[in-house]
Design a protein around this motif. Structure first.
Motif, mmCIF file in Angstrom:
data_model
loop_
_atom_site.group_PDB
_atom_site.id
_atom_site.type_symbol
_atom_site.label_atom_id
_atom_site.label_comp_id
_atom_site.label_asym_id
_atom_site.label_seq_id
_atom_site.Cartn_x
_atom_site.Cartn_y
_atom_site.Cartn_z
ATOM 1 N N ILE A 79 0.821 -1.220 0.000
ATOM 2 C CA ILE A 79 0.000 0.000 0.000
ATOM 3 C C ILE A 79 0.853 1.267 0.000
ATOM 4 O O ILE A 79 0.606 2.193 -0.784
ATOM 5 N N ILE A 80 1.863 1.331 0.842
ATOM 6 C CA ILE A 80 2.662 2.554 0.944
ATOM 7 C C ILE A 80 3.475 2.774 -0.328
ATOM 8 O O ILE A 80 3.523 3.885 -0.856
ATOM 9 N N SER A 81 4.089 1.712 -0.828
ATOM 10 C CA SER A 81 4.882 1.882 -2.048
ATOM 11 C C SER A 81 4.000 2.200 -3.247
ATOM 12 O O SER A 81 4.392 2.950 -4.131
ATOM 13 N N MET A 82 2.793 1.659 -3.259
ATOM 14 C CA MET A 82 1.868 1.965 -4.354
ATOM 15 C C MET A 82 1.433 3.436 -4.296
ATOM 16 O O MET A 82 1.238 4.073 -5.329
ATOM 17 N N THR A 83 1.310 3.968 -3.096
ATOM 18 C CA THR A 83 0.842 5.342 -2.922
ATOM 19 C C THR A 83 1.956 6.361 -3.157
ATOM 20 O O THR A 83 1.724 7.386 -3.798
ATOM 21 N N LEU A 84 3.142 6.093 -2.647
ATOM 22 C CA LEU A 84 4.207 7.088 -2.690
ATOM 23 C C LEU A 84 5.053 7.028 -3.957
ATOM 24 O O LEU A 84 5.748 7.994 -4.267
ATOM 25 N N LEU A 85 5.035 5.913 -4.665
ATOM 26 C CA LEU A 85 5.803 5.781 -5.904
ATOM 27 C C LEU A 85 4.838 5.598 -7.063
ATOM 28 O O LEU A 85 4.237 4.540 -7.214
ATOM 29 N N THR A 86 4.707 6.626 -7.888
ATOM 30 C CA THR A 86 3.769 6.535 -9.001
ATOM 31 C C THR A 86 4.456 6.337 -10.346
ATOM 32 O O THR A 86 3.807 5.952 -11.302
ATOM 33 N N LYS A 88 8.544 1.228 -9.222
ATOM 34 C CA LYS A 88 7.635 0.304 -8.540
ATOM 35 C C LYS A 88 8.423 -0.763 -7.791
ATOM 36 O O LYS A 88 9.447 -1.248 -8.262
ATOM 37 N N THR A 89 7.927 -1.146 -6.627
ATOM 38 C CA THR A 89 8.544 -2.224 -5.869
ATOM 39 C C THR A 89 8.039 -3.562 -6.378
ATOM 40 O O THR A 89 7.100 -3.630 -7.174
ATOM 41 N N LEU A 90 8.654 -4.642 -5.909
ATOM 42 C CA LEU A 90 8.295 -5.971 -6.410
ATOM 43 C C LEU A 90 6.836 -6.365 -6.160
ATOM 44 O O LEU A 90 6.191 -6.896 -7.063
ATOM 45 N N PRO A 91 6.267 -6.148 -4.975
ATOM 46 C CA PRO A 91 4.851 -6.503 -4.810
ATOM 47 C C PRO A 91 3.922 -5.723 -5.739
ATOM 48 O O PRO A 91 2.953 -6.279 -6.268
ATOM 49 N N VAL A 92 4.227 -4.455 -5.975
ATOM 50 C CA VAL A 92 3.407 -3.659 -6.895
ATOM 51 C C VAL A 92 3.580 -4.176 -8.320
ATOM 52 O O VAL A 92 2.606 -4.326 -9.065
ATOM 53 N N GLY A 93 4.810 -4.480 -8.701
ATOM 54 C CA GLY A 93 5.051 -5.037 -10.029
ATOM 55 C C GLY A 93 4.382 -6.386 -10.209
ATOM 56 O O GLY A 93 3.853 -6.696 -11.287
ATOM 57 N N LEU A 94 4.367 -7.195 -9.157
ATOM 58 C CA LEU A 94 3.708 -8.495 -9.238
ATOM 59 C C LEU A 94 2.202 -8.339 -9.388
ATOM 60 O O LEU A 94 1.564 -9.077 -10.154
ATOM 61 N N MET A 95 1.635 -7.385 -8.694
ATOM 62 C CA MET A 95 0.190 -7.137 -8.858
ATOM 63 C C MET A 95 -0.111 -6.607 -10.255
ATOM 64 O O MET A 95 -1.132 -6.967 -10.852
ATOM 65 N N ASN A 96 0.758 -5.767 -10.802
ATOM 66 C CA ASN A 96 0.569 -5.299 -12.181
ATOM 67 C C ASN A 96 0.675 -6.455 -13.165
ATOM 68 O O ASN A 96 -0.067 -6.514 -14.144
ATOM 69 N N LEU A 97 1.598 -7.386 -12.909
ATOM 70 C CA LEU A 97 1.727 -8.561 -13.762
ATOM 71 C C LEU A 97 0.475 -9.423 -13.691
ATOM 72 O O LEU A 97 -0.017 -9.909 -14.711
ATOM 73 N N TYR A 112 0.146 -18.808 -16.623
ATOM 74 C CA TYR A 112 0.563 -19.000 -15.248
ATOM 75 C C TYR A 112 2.075 -19.085 -15.107
ATOM 76 O O TYR A 112 2.604 -18.839 -14.026
ATOM 77 N N GLY A 113 2.784 -19.413 -16.165
ATOM 78 C CA GLY A 113 4.243 -19.515 -16.099
ATOM 79 C C GLY A 113 4.903 -18.210 -15.709
ATOM 80 O O GLY A 113 5.767 -18.175 -14.838
ATOM 81 N N GLN A 114 4.496 -17.117 -16.336
ATOM 82 C CA GLN A 114 5.069 -15.807 -16.006
ATOM 83 C C GLN A 114 4.686 -15.383 -14.592
ATOM 84 O O GLN A 114 5.506 -14.823 -13.861
ATOM 85 N N MET A 115 3.442 -15.660 -14.204
ATOM 86 C CA MET A 115 2.998 -15.262 -12.881
ATOM 87 C C MET A 115 3.750 -16.050 -11.799
ATOM 88 O O MET A 115 4.202 -15.480 -10.805
ATOM 89 N N TYR A 116 3.925 -17.356 -11.986
ATOM 90 C CA TYR A 116 4.637 -18.151 -11.001
ATOM 91 C C TYR A 116 6.129 -17.815 -10.987
ATOM 92 O O TYR A 116 6.771 -17.876 -9.934
ATOM 93 N N ALA A 117 6.694 -17.460 -12.123
ATOM 94 C CA ALA A 117 8.090 -17.018 -12.157
ATOM 95 C C ALA A 117 8.251 -15.730 -11.344
ATOM 96 O O ALA A 117 9.229 -15.568 -10.598
ATOM 97 N N GLY A 118 7.298 -14.808 -11.465
ATOM 98 C CA GLY A 118 7.334 -13.588 -10.663
ATOM 99 C C GLY A 118 7.195 -13.889 -9.185
ATOM 100 O O GLY A 118 7.878 -13.282 -8.347
ATOM 101 N N LEU A 119 6.331 -14.828 -8.831
ATOM 102 C CA LEU A 119 6.179 -15.212 -7.424
ATOM 103 C C LEU A 119 7.464 -15.809 -6.864
ATOM 104 O O LEU A 119 7.839 -15.519 -5.725
ATOM 105 N N VAL A 120 8.147 -16.617 -7.651
ATOM 106 C CA VAL A 120 9.403 -17.214 -7.190
ATOM 107 C C VAL A 120 10.461 -16.132 -7.014
ATOM 108 O O VAL A 120 11.223 -16.149 -6.041
ATOM 109 N N LEU A 121 10.516 -15.176 -7.937
ATOM 110 C CA LEU A 121 11.494 -14.086 -7.808
ATOM 111 C C LEU A 121 11.241 -13.246 -6.565
ATOM 112 O O LEU A 121 12.184 -12.760 -5.934
#
Length: 183
Positions: free
Chosen positions: A119-126, A131-140, A150-159
């Motif tokens: 939430i904080i990184s999503m709000t303060l970094l536009t 973008k931080t990794l959790p925000v990038g993962l949600m965008n993915l 699902y391959g790209q999504m699971y690869a992002g989760l592993v990273l």
């Protein structure tokens, strides 16, 4: 005494509830800075985000470490002062090595809470590049909503999960020592 009460009160404040006032303060500060220097400084700045994270971590960190330091026997400090050690040397060479498990516990808990923070990184970094990794993962995940890849999504989760797993493996022994001694 009053500072201890203030830090204890800080434990009960969830920063997700005060993110809007934090954003408004930084936005108003950016307006002032923009009028002086011509460009904003407080929003879209990773250093300012790190300062916000550090301010969020202070109540928990101070609560846990002060409890641990209070449990240490005073005889160690007295013996160091009898041997001629200054306060700084006593802290660095006597107290810090004994507090290493508790310090590792605080570092790991704070790392886990900020590594997964959204939430904080999503709000303060536009800006997209900040973008931080959790925000990038949600965008993915949002981009993958229409297609089922699902391959790209699971690869992002592993990273996202891999640094946490490596850090836990590295500090596992000290973490269990810190949890049993500081708890």
């Amino acid at each position: 005494m009053i500072f201890n009460l203030m830090f204890m009160a800080g434990l009960f404040i969830n920063v997700n509830y005060i993110i809007v006032p934090i954003f408004l303060m930084l936005n108003n500060g950016d307006k002032v800075i923009r009028s002086w220097f011509g460009h904003p400084f407080l929003l879209n700045n990773l250093f300012i985000l790190a300062l916000v994270y550090a301010a969020m971590a202070l109540p928990f960190t101070i609560y846990l470490l002060s409890g641990y330091f209070k449990s240490l026997p005073k005889e160690y400090e007295e013996a160091a002062s009898v041997d001629g050690a200054s306060y700084f040397r006593t802290m660095v060479q006597v107290i810090m090595p004994m507090a290493k498990p508790s310090i590792v516990t605080v570092i790991l808990f704070n790392f886990l809470s900020f590594w997964n923070e959204y939430i904080i990184s999503m709000t303060l970094l536009t800006k997209p590049g900040l973008k931080t990794l959790p925000v990038g993962l949600m965008n993915l995940m949002a981009a993958q909503k229409s297609s089922v890849e699902y391959g790209q999504m699971y690869a992002g989760l592993v990273l996202v999960m891999l640094p946490t797993l490596i850090l836990y493996i590295l500090v596992q022994k000290k973490l269990t020592q810190g949890m049993t001694s500081a708890g």
